[in-house]
Motif scaffolding. Structure first.
Motif, short mmCIF file in Angstrom:
data_model
loop_
_atom_site.label_atom_id
_atom_site.label_comp_id
_atom_site.label_asym_id
_atom_site.label_seq_id
_atom_site.Cartn_x
_atom_site.Cartn_y
_atom_site.Cartn_z
N ALA A 91 24.57 8.61 -23.60
CA ALA A 91 23.25 9.25 -23.70
C ALA A 91 22.57 8.81 -24.99
CB ALA A 91 23.40 10.76 -23.64
N LYS A 92 21.36 8.28 -24.89
CA LYS A 92 20.66 7.74 -26.06
C LYS A 92 20.00 8.84 -26.87
CE LYS A 92 19.70 2.98 -24.76
NZ LYS A 92 18.70 1.92 -24.81
N LYS A 93 20.17 8.73 -28.19
CA LYS A 93 19.47 9.64 -29.09
C LYS A 93 18.08 9.10 -29.41
CE LYS A 93 23.83 10.69 -31.44
NZ LYS A 93 24.54 10.56 -32.72
N SER A 94 17.99 7.76 -29.45
CA SER A 94 16.72 7.10 -29.74
C SER A 94 16.73 5.74 -29.07
CB SER A 94 16.52 6.95 -31.26
OG SER A 94 17.52 6.10 -31.79
N SER A 95 15.60 5.06 -29.07
CA SER A 95 15.50 3.75 -28.43
C SER A 95 16.35 2.70 -29.14
CB SER A 95 14.04 3.29 -28.39
OG SER A 95 13.51 3.28 -29.72
N SER A 96 16.62 2.91 -30.44
CA SER A 96 17.39 1.92 -31.21
C SER A 96 18.90 2.22 -31.18
CB SER A 96 16.92 1.89 -32.67
OG SER A 96 17.07 3.17 -33.25
N TYR A 97 19.29 3.34 -30.57
CA TYR A 97 20.69 3.75 -30.57
C TYR A 97 21.47 2.93 -29.53
CZ TYR A 97 24.79 6.83 -30.32
OH TYR A 97 26.07 7.34 -30.34
N ASN A 98 22.37 2.09 -30.01
CA ASN A 98 23.15 1.26 -29.10
C ASN A 98 24.56 1.06 -29.68
OD1 ASN A 98 23.81 -0.33 -26.92
ND2 ASN A 98 22.99 -2.20 -27.84
N PRO A 99 25.44 2.04 -29.51
CA PRO A 99 26.79 1.94 -30.09
C PRO A 99 27.63 0.87 -29.41
CG PRO A 99 26.60 3.89 -28.71
CD PRO A 99 25.23 3.30 -28.78
N TYR A 100 28.66 0.42 -30.11
CA TYR A 100 29.59 -0.57 -29.57
C TYR A 100 30.50 0.10 -28.56
CZ TYR A 100 28.21 -3.73 -33.34
OH TYR A 100 27.50 -4.54 -34.18
N ARG A 101 30.75 -0.61 -27.46
CA ARG A 101 31.67 -0.13 -26.43
C ARG A 101 32.77 -1.18 -26.26
NH1 ARG A 101 26.41 0.32 -25.19
NH2 ARG A 101 25.54 2.23 -24.31
N TRP A 102 34.01 -0.76 -26.48
CA TRP A 102 35.14 -1.68 -26.38
C TRP A 102 36.09 -1.22 -25.28
CZ3 TRP A 102 34.41 -5.87 -29.28
CH2 TRP A 102 33.62 -5.76 -30.43
N VAL A 103 36.50 -2.15 -24.41
CA VAL A 103 37.40 -1.84 -23.30
C VAL A 103 38.60 -2.77 -23.34
CG1 VAL A 103 37.63 -1.67 -20.80
CG2 VAL A 103 35.47 -1.04 -21.88
N ARG A 104 39.78 -2.19 -23.13
CA ARG A 104 41.00 -3.00 -23.15
C ARG A 104 41.87 -2.63 -21.95
NH1 ARG A 104 45.12 -2.41 -28.19
NH2 ARG A 104 44.90 -0.22 -27.63
N TYR A 105 42.38 -3.63 -21.25
CA TYR A 105 43.33 -3.43 -20.16
C TYR A 105 44.70 -3.90 -20.63
CZ TYR A 105 39.22 -3.01 -17.13
OH TYR A 105 38.03 -2.62 -16.57
N VAL A 106 45.72 -3.08 -20.41
CA VAL A 106 47.08 -3.46 -20.78
C VAL A 106 48.03 -3.05 -19.66
CG1 VAL A 106 48.94 -3.23 -22.46
CG2 VAL A 106 46.59 -3.10 -23.24
#
Length: 449
Positions: free
Chosen positions: A424-439
């Motif tokens: 969920a965006k707080k502002s238009s510039s809010y774009n956190p990093y999303r990291w996914v790992r399969y093991v």
């Protein structure tokens, strides 16, 4: 309920000791018992045992022993789960579990234990709740001093790669400069169990999986996590290879699953999307089990036959059944040999690199270590055995089965995938990093001879 709680190093040093009614020397008694365990043919001590009326429960996490003792009859699964959760809470606060991080944060660790366990009874194991009572900030251990991680500890975001040390941050400590990097880590970890018959057919197969999440997002925004649209829960008895079945050829069919209490399933039945507000710390979003047929990552072929008077030959072949852009790490193959084996000599394929062989004479076991196996490749080991006496029966019944352990990063046998991770965006510039790992890891990977 619990009389004592303590944490020991691999050398048996007492790192943390939390009150107790049982004798003070219990930590030394425990360590000596575990280190020199030889009972009922077992090489390692079980997670629970009794010495002089004291019950010892322990789990080993990154080389450290987390131990609880009690004189009363308590639920073993409850205490073992508590030890795992205590380790997780401490890791959430310290960022990394190591002897160094414990020694630098004695005060904080004891403060956490006082809140988690009160007079032997569990109060809470939630990092979210503990933040209301424990305000000390940890002394963060420099990541450069941590042990190097293998290729299995890699997170992906598109084509970007990030080492697993990225997740060794405390969820409560601020980074230098007071700013907090906005990012979220998701692990899809699968432990697979497969049993092959002597002719190479699959007898049993099962996957125990979990989707783990660790959030460093400020303000705890809502997250939507989408899984495969063709995901089905509960088996209808049909085979996944039956193209006439209602599931279709590519369907992912889970036998059962459960979700974290923070997960909302409003739209799960409709579009397989999970909605949640992630709590602080690391937590399992979803646990699942699958017995649907799947393609095993490795095929094991083993042959043992007599080769003259008091001699025999073993031929072991391992073939990787996954794509060539994927590499398995920390591969270890073990095979019990006849009890009267006195010597074993090994022959590896020409040009073999990163492989090690050993004959464990004490327990008559062949061991073959491979640093890595690239998908699509096959590796062969030949072993010449020498016996002290003649075999009086079928030699194949006195050897085996072959067992295998491994870790395969960025691969999952169930084909369960995170399609997208929406925040969920707080502002238009809010774009956190999303990291996914399969093991994918081996739980019980066994081939009969």
């Amino acid at each position: 309920m619990i009389s004592q709680f303590f944490v020991l190093s691999q050398r048996g040093d007492n790192i943390v000791f939390h009150r107790g009614e049982v004798p003070k020397g219990s930590a030394e008694i425990f360590f000596r018992k575990v280190k020199f365990w030889k009972q009922d043919g077992q090489e390692e001590a079980p997670p629970i045992f009794n010495v002089d009326g004291v019950n010892y429960f322990h789990v080993k996490v990154v080389g450290l022993f987390f131990v609880a003792t009690t004189r009363v009859n308590v639920s073993p699964s409850l205490v073992l789960e508590l030890l795992q959760r205590v380790a997780r809470v401490i890791k959430d606060y310290l960022g990394v579990l190591s002897e160094d991080s414990f020694r630098k944060n004695f005060v904080l660790v004891y403060e956490l234990l006082d809140e988690v366990i009160d007079f032997g009874y569990v109060q809470t194991t939630s990092t979210e709740v503990l933040k209301s009572y424990v305000f000390n900030e940890p002394i963060v251990v420099d990541a450069a001093r941590l042990q190097p991680l293998g290729p299995g500890a890699i997170f992906m975001q598109g084509n970007k790669r990030m080492p697993g040390t990225a997740i060794t941050k405390s969820v409560v400590a601020n980074e230098p400069g007071g700013r907090k990097r906005e990012e979220i880590f998701v692990d899809i970890i699968e432990k697979i169990s497969v049993t092959f018959s002597s002719s190479g057919y699959i007898l049993t197969s099962e996957i125990d999986g979990t989707i783990q999440m660790k959030s460093y997002l400020t303000g705890n925004p809502e997250i939507r996590l989408a899984l495969n649209e063709d995901l089905s829960i509960g088996r209808g008895g049909g085979s996944v290879y039956d193209y006439g079945s209602s599931y279709g050829a590519g369907a992912v069919i889970l036998d059962d699953c459960n979700f974290h209490e923070s997960v909302r399933l409003d739209s799960f039945d409709m579009d397989r999307t999970l909605a949640l507000v992630p709590p602080d710390g690391e937590f399992p979003v979803m646990n699942y089990r699958m017995t649907q047929e799947f393609k095993p990552p490795f095929h094991i072929n083993c042959l043992i036959e007599e080769a003259g008077h008091l001699k025999a030959e073993v031929v072991l072949k391992i073939r990787a059944e996954f794509p060539s852009n994927i590499t398995a790490n920390m591969v270890v193959i073990e095979m019990p040999l006849p009890k009267y084996t006195t010597r074993a000599s090994f022959e590896l394929e020409p040009g073999a690199v990163g492989q090690r062989t050993d004959f464990k004479e004490a327990n008559k076991k062949l061991e073959w270590d491979l640093k890595k196996i690239v998908g699509g490749f096959e590796h062969t080991l030949r072993a010449k055995l020498t016996f002290s006496q003649e075999s009086h029966g079928n030699i194949t019944k006195e050897a085996g089965p072959v067992s295998m352990t491994f870790t395969i990063p960025m691969y999952n046998a169930s084909r369960l995938q995170v399609k997208y991770l929406q925040i969920a965006k707080k502002s238009s510039s809010y774009n956190p990093y999303r990291w996914v790992r399969y093991v994918t890891q081996a739980n019980s990977y066994v081939a009969r001879i």
